[in-house]
Design a protein around this motif. Sequence first.
Motif, short mmCIF file in Angstrom:
data_model
loop_
_atom_site.label_atom_id
_atom_site.label_comp_id
_atom_site.label_asym_id
_atom_site.label_seq_id
_atom_site.Cartn_x
_atom_site.Cartn_y
_atom_site.Cartn_z
N ASN A 183 1.89 -79.61 -81.61
CA ASN A 183 0.70 -78.84 -82.00
C ASN A 183 0.34 -79.05 -83.47
OD1 ASN A 183 0.07 -77.81 -79.46
ND2 ASN A 183 1.55 -76.15 -79.69
N ASP A 184 0.42 -80.32 -83.88
CA ASP A 184 -0.01 -80.71 -85.22
C ASP A 184 -0.28 -82.20 -85.23
OD1 ASP A 184 -0.79 -80.40 -87.84
OD2 ASP A 184 1.13 -79.59 -88.54
N ILE A 185 -0.94 -82.64 -86.30
CA ILE A 185 -1.22 -84.06 -86.49
C ILE A 185 0.03 -84.79 -86.97
CG2 ILE A 185 -3.70 -83.85 -86.89
CD1 ILE A 185 -3.13 -83.64 -89.88
N PRO A 186 0.09 -86.10 -86.80
CA PRO A 186 1.28 -86.85 -87.27
C PRO A 186 1.37 -86.90 -88.79
CG PRO A 186 -0.41 -88.36 -86.49
CD PRO A 186 -0.87 -86.98 -86.11
N THR A 187 0.31 -86.48 -89.46
CA THR A 187 0.23 -86.56 -90.92
C THR A 187 1.00 -85.43 -91.60
OG1 THR A 187 -2.03 -87.23 -90.38
CG2 THR A 187 -1.47 -87.19 -92.70
N PHE A 188 1.56 -84.51 -90.82
CA PHE A 188 2.31 -83.40 -91.44
C PHE A 188 3.59 -83.89 -92.08
CE2 PHE A 188 5.72 -80.25 -91.19
CZ PHE A 188 5.18 -79.26 -91.99
N ARG A 189 3.80 -83.48 -93.32
CA ARG A 189 5.07 -83.72 -94.00
C ARG A 189 5.28 -82.67 -95.07
NH1 ARG A 189 7.17 -88.97 -97.64
NH2 ARG A 189 9.31 -88.23 -97.85
N VAL A 190 6.45 -82.07 -95.07
CA VAL A 190 6.90 -81.31 -96.23
C VAL A 190 8.12 -82.05 -96.78
CG1 VAL A 190 5.95 -79.07 -95.58
CG2 VAL A 190 8.23 -79.72 -94.75
N ASP A 191 8.42 -81.82 -98.05
CA ASP A 191 9.26 -82.78 -98.76
C ASP A 191 10.76 -82.60 -98.60
OD1 ASP A 191 7.22 -84.50 -100.22
OD2 ASP A 191 6.52 -82.49 -100.67
N ASN A 192 11.18 -81.55 -97.89
CA ASN A 192 12.62 -81.40 -97.65
C ASN A 192 13.02 -81.80 -96.24
OD1 ASN A 192 11.27 -79.18 -96.60
ND2 ASN A 192 13.02 -77.81 -96.82
#
Length: 480
Positions: free
Chosen positions: A437-446
Amino acid sequence: MTLKDKVSKKHLLINGEWVEAKEYSPLRSPYSGEVIAEIPLATEEETDQAIEAAQKATKLMAKMPAHQRAKILETLAHLLEERADEAAQIISIESAKPVTTAKGEVARTIETYKFAAEEAKRIHGETLSLDAARDGENRLGYTVREPIGVIGAITPFNFPMNLVAHKVGPAIAAGNSIVLKPASQTPLSSLFIAELLQEAGLPAGALNVVTGGGRVVGDKLVNDSRVSMITFTGSPRVGIGIRNKAGLKRVTLELGSNAAVIIDRDVDIDKIISRCVTGAFSNQGQVCISLQRVYAHEEVYDRFVEKFIEATKRLRIGDPLDPETDVSALISPNDVERTVDWILEAKQAGAIIATGGKSEGNVLHPTVILDADTHLKVSCQEVFAPIVLINKIQSIEEAINLVNDSNYGLQAGIYTNDVRTALDAAENLQVGGVMINDIPTFRVDNMPYGGVKESGTGREGLKYAVEEMTEMKLVVWNRN
């Protein structure tokens, strides 16, 4: 007065000193073409000096207590926070990243260095139950993690501050020294961070910044025996070349992708359009996990296409320093020429250019392509531009097969309200990360970040990068 009004001559950072190079090259704004700085082109000899400085600093860094390494990184984060607007302007000018997006990158960079500071304090091994083996009775075993030594870091243009942080941050946290080669188009961000690290108290030689060409600086880092590890973010072609030449060096490669999202039949289209448009066109699509391919179920396809095109047409194109700008210039004229050629190829093959498809200067208008064959370059290669393909599918199984029909496998996303469908996608998508339920572009840095196939090897994300940048040592005590 802006940075564009202050064209300055930059220097190499070697052993804590700013060293004038033998040769320089003008650095131009991708948007305006103006000269914004004079950048040193390091020779092999100057690169050798940087490696020597890093080698000499390895003992000091390895012996530095964890709390001191953490303090340096915490101070860096604080200094960057104080100069966040200046940092965002640097990113925007050298890369044409819209300044609002650049501010988001600076905020993430601050967070990344804070994560690195925390990880410096919790590098640990484990105790081993050696008496599980008959010959291990009355023996104590444990592991420790030790810094690997000199790290050669080669970084890309698209996140010139945060992707540097993902290499420099964990390297310092683990007690290593670094020779950093930033992308030729975006060295100003790295030089700015180097200045802040000096102010934060990083010892001389622990970070050396060497700007110049990959065939000089990059090859020297890869081939020099004093460099223990290469961490690289960039194209698969270069990454594969590095791996082939690196020998027994440890290598972490974060390479390309043509990331996809699947839209199931039960999804509320209105709720996801804005997110998908952001994933496709943020930073002109110059993101490794930019949304390039959309596979929408036939029951929602027409509505998704209509809403997506409407939202795309509302994007504002212009000067990256204008806070209202959504899309600005690609990094180089060659990239504009390449992507326009790919769009033309798609059109000639029968694909529909629903919007965009044209360029003005170095700006490629956000482009939506329908009914593109899977063998077209815009589909099977990495476009790294504001281009997105939307294709109709009859089932989720079909979509998963289409996503997997790629040389890449970095991240993928799926929107669905069916738990079983989500679990099947998580199991069957051949990628390093699945976003439900999100785009593949999601990233958080940890989070652990990396891919499979031609998307690379190893993982970034501070805890995981520290593991890559340390060696495990086993210690066994015989109490017999």
